[in-house]
Design an enzyme around this catalytic site. Structure first.
Site, PDB file in Angstrom:
ATOM      1  N   GLY A  91       0.871  -1.173   0.000  1.00  0.00           N
ATOM      2  CA  GLY A  91       0.000   0.000   0.000  1.00  0.00           C
ATOM      3  C   GLY A  91       0.902   1.215   0.000  1.00  0.00           C
ATOM      4  O   GLY A  91       1.788   1.304  -0.841  1.00  0.00           O
ATOM      5  N   SER A 109       5.893  -5.318  -1.199  1.00  0.00           N
ATOM      6  CA  SER A 109       5.892  -3.916  -1.617  1.00  0.00           C
ATOM      7  C   SER A 109       6.193  -2.987  -0.423  1.00  0.00           C
ATOM      8  O   SER A 109       7.311  -3.010   0.086  1.00  0.00           O
ATOM      9  CB  SER A 109       4.561  -3.598  -2.289  1.00  0.00           C
ATOM     10  OG  SER A 109       4.594  -2.356  -2.921  1.00  0.00           O
ATOM     11  N   ALA A 110       5.231  -2.202   0.058  1.00  0.00           N
ATOM     12  CA  ALA A 110       5.471  -1.341   1.229  1.00  0.00           C
ATOM     13  C   ALA A 110       5.924  -2.187   2.428  1.00  0.00           C
ATOM     14  O   ALA A 110       6.771  -1.764   3.221  1.00  0.00           O
ATOM     15  CB  ALA A 110       4.212  -0.564   1.584  1.00  0.00           C
ATOM     16  N   HIS A 135       8.925  -3.175  -6.970  1.00  0.00           N
ATOM     17  CA  HIS A 135       8.333  -2.818  -8.275  1.00  0.00           C
ATOM     18  C   HIS A 135       9.408  -2.249  -9.207  1.00  0.00           C
ATOM     19  O   HIS A 135       9.131  -1.340  -9.998  1.00  0.00           O
ATOM     20  CB  HIS A 135       7.243  -1.748  -8.147  1.00  0.00           C
ATOM     21  CG  HIS A 135       6.092  -2.093  -7.263  1.00  0.00           C
ATOM     22  ND1 HIS A 135       4.992  -2.793  -7.707  1.00  0.00           N
ATOM     23  CD2 HIS A 135       5.863  -1.847  -5.949  1.00  0.00           C
ATOM     24  CE1 HIS A 135       4.130  -2.921  -6.702  1.00  0.00           C
ATOM     25  NE2 HIS A 135       4.633  -2.366  -5.620  1.00  0.00           N
ATOM     26  N   GLU A 142       8.971  -6.870 -10.350  1.00  0.00           N
ATOM     27  CA  GLU A 142       7.705  -7.514  -9.995  1.00  0.00           C
ATOM     28  C   GLU A 142       7.781  -8.995 -10.367  1.00  0.00           C
ATOM     29  O   GLU A 142       8.190  -9.336 -11.471  1.00  0.00           O
ATOM     30  CB  GLU A 142       6.540  -6.827 -10.710  1.00  0.00           C
ATOM     31  CG  GLU A 142       6.305  -5.421 -10.179  1.00  0.00           C
ATOM     32  CD  GLU A 142       5.125  -4.710 -10.839  1.00  0.00           C
ATOM     33  OE1 GLU A 142       4.625  -5.207 -11.853  1.00  0.00           O
ATOM     34  OE2 GLU A 142       4.716  -3.662 -10.317  1.00  0.00           O
TER      35      GLU A 142
END
Lengths: 245, 245
Positions: B92, B125-126, B162, B197
Site C-alpha cells: 500500500g 511492496s510497502a 516494483h 515484480e
C-alpha cells in the site's frame, strides 16, 4: 494598491519537443520585465552540483536578457534573498531541496517576502513543490529526511508536477491518480493541482491562471474524478479561501 | 544452532500474468510449512480499510492451508505480535505503514523477534520497504510524515520494490535508475536492491537468495551501472557486514 504575491510555478524545465525552459520563456520574460527586473537569483539546492547546475541555467536564461547568479556563491544567504527581487528555484529532488532550505533558514524569509509582494518566485518541478502548501504530492524519492513536509506555502494547495495519467498494462505499481487519491484520503490533505509537463501556474495576487501548452487536472476530496483544466484557464477559485482570511 | 532470522520480501503482491500472490505461493508455503506454522497474522496498515484488505488476503492465503487474522482486530497489539510465529505485512503506502507501525510501537518488537529467530517476516511492496534498513528508496508518494525514514532493519541495505527500468521517450521526469543514483549520492546511503515484480528476497539466517521469476538489479555507490541479478542467485554477500558485527 499594495503589491501582491507574484509567482510562476512550472511543472518541469523540460518538455517534449522543446529545448530547456523554452515553453516557459515568454511567461518568465513577461513576469520579470513587467516588474522591471533584470537579475534572477538561482537556487540550486535540489541538485548536488550547485556550480554546474547554475551554469546550465545561466546558459539558457542570460541570452533572454537577464543576469543569473547562484545563491550558493554568496556568504550571507538571507541578506542575498532580502536584496533579491526575483528567485528561480530549480528542479531536482524535492526532499533534498526542502531540507536544505530549512537548514539554511530560508523558508520563512522567502514566504514572507513573496507574500508581501517584494519577491517574485519562479520555480520548476521540485522548486514548484516547495512553493506550495506541502510536498506530500511530490513524485520524488525520499532520499533525505526533511524536518517537515510543510513547505513555503505561496498557495494553500498542493501541486503534482510532471503530471501524467499513463496506465501501464503490465506494471502493477500504483498509478499517479491512485497515489494522489491515497493522499486525499488522509486527514488535513489539501487539493492537488496536477500540472502536465509544458504547463505552469501563474500567480498574480489572487488571480491564478494555467499557462503554457499542456494544461492540468484538479483533484479534490469531494470529486470522484479529476477535473481537466485547459491551458489559459482561470483557477483563482483555488485561492478563494485565502482571500477570505 | 540458535534459530536465525527468516523472511521473505516480495517486490509486489501482483505480477503480470499471475493472480494475486500466485508467483510467490510456493515460497510462502515452504517457509511456513518448514517451520510448522499454520497461522499468519496480517498487518494491513499500509492501506486505509483494514477489514476489506484483510478479507482479500484471507481469500487468497487460507485456501493454501493457513489461517489468516488481521492484527487490527486484536486489542493488545504487542501481545499479539509476541505470540505470533509469522506475520505478513501487506503493501500500500510505505509512509502510512511506517508511521502507523511507529505510532503503535511495533517497530522495535518486530525487529527484535525477527532477529532472534522467533518470528517469520513476510512482506510485500510497502511491507518489504519497511523491513529493510530505511524507506529512502520507496516509490510511494509521501502522503503522511513518519517520525523517521529508518525502518525495521531486518537487512542492512535498502530495497526498491516494483523495480522497472523503463525509460519514456516523451516524459521528462527522472527515471527509476536516476532516482536511485540520487539516493546513493547522499551521505550514509545504503546499497539498493531493485526487485522486479515477480521476484522476492529469501532470507534464511545469513543466506540470502533471489527467488521468483523476475530477478533484480543491485545498485551500489561504487558501481557506475546497476548489476543484473538472475532468479535463484545467492546474494548473501549483501549481508556479510552484518555477520562480522
Amino acid at each position: 494598491m499594495a503589491p501582491q504575491r507574484q509567482a510562476l510555478l512550472l511543472s518541469s524545465s523540460n518538455c517534449h519537443g522543446y529545448s530547456m525552459l523554452e515553453f516557459a520563456k515568454q511567461e518568465i520574460c513577461n513576469i520579470l520585465k513587467k516588474n522591471s527586473i533584470n537579475e534572477l537569483v538561482f537556487i540550486p539546492y535540489a541538485q548536488k552540483d550547485y556550480d554546474s547546475y547554475t551554469a546550465k541555467i545561466k546558459e539558457v536564461i542570460e541570452p533572454w536578457g537577464f543576469t543569473v547568479t547562484g545563491l550558493h556563491s554568496y556568504s550571507n544567504l538571507t541578506e542575498r534573498i532580502n536584496n533579491a527581487k526575483a528567485i528561480f528555484v530549480g528542479g531536482g529532488n524535492t526532499f533534498l531541496l526542502l531540507k536544505t532550505l530549512y537548514e539554511k533558514n530560508l523558508v520563512q524569509i522567502i514566504r514572507d517576502r513573496v507574500h508581501e509582494g517584494s519577491l517574485i518566485y519562479i520555480g520548476s518541478s521540485a522548486g514548484t513543490n516547495v512553493a506550495t502548501k506541502s510536498i506530500h504530492t511530490t513524485n520524488d524519492m525520499p532520499i533525505v529526511y526533511p524536518p517537515t513536509f510543510e513547505a513555503i506555502g505561496i498557495v494553500p494547495f498542493n501541486i503534482n508536477p510532471h503530471y501524467i495519467d499513463l496506465v501501464s498494462e503490465t506494471h502493477k505499481g500504483e498509478t499517479r491518480d491512485q497515489r494522489i487519491y491515497e493522499y486525499l484520503e488522509m486527514a488535513d490533505s489539501n487539493p492537488v493541482l496536477g500540472l502536465r509537463e509544458g504547463s505552469m501556474l501563474h500567480i498574480d495576487g489572487y488571480k491564478l491562471t494555467i499557462k503554457g501548452i499542456a494544461g492540468g487536472v484538479l483533484f479534490q476530496k469531494t470529486d470522484k474524478k479529476p477535473v481537466v483544466i485547459a491551458p489559459d484557464s482561470d483557477v483563482s477559485f483555488l485561492i478563494e479561501q485565502d482571500k477570505e482570511l
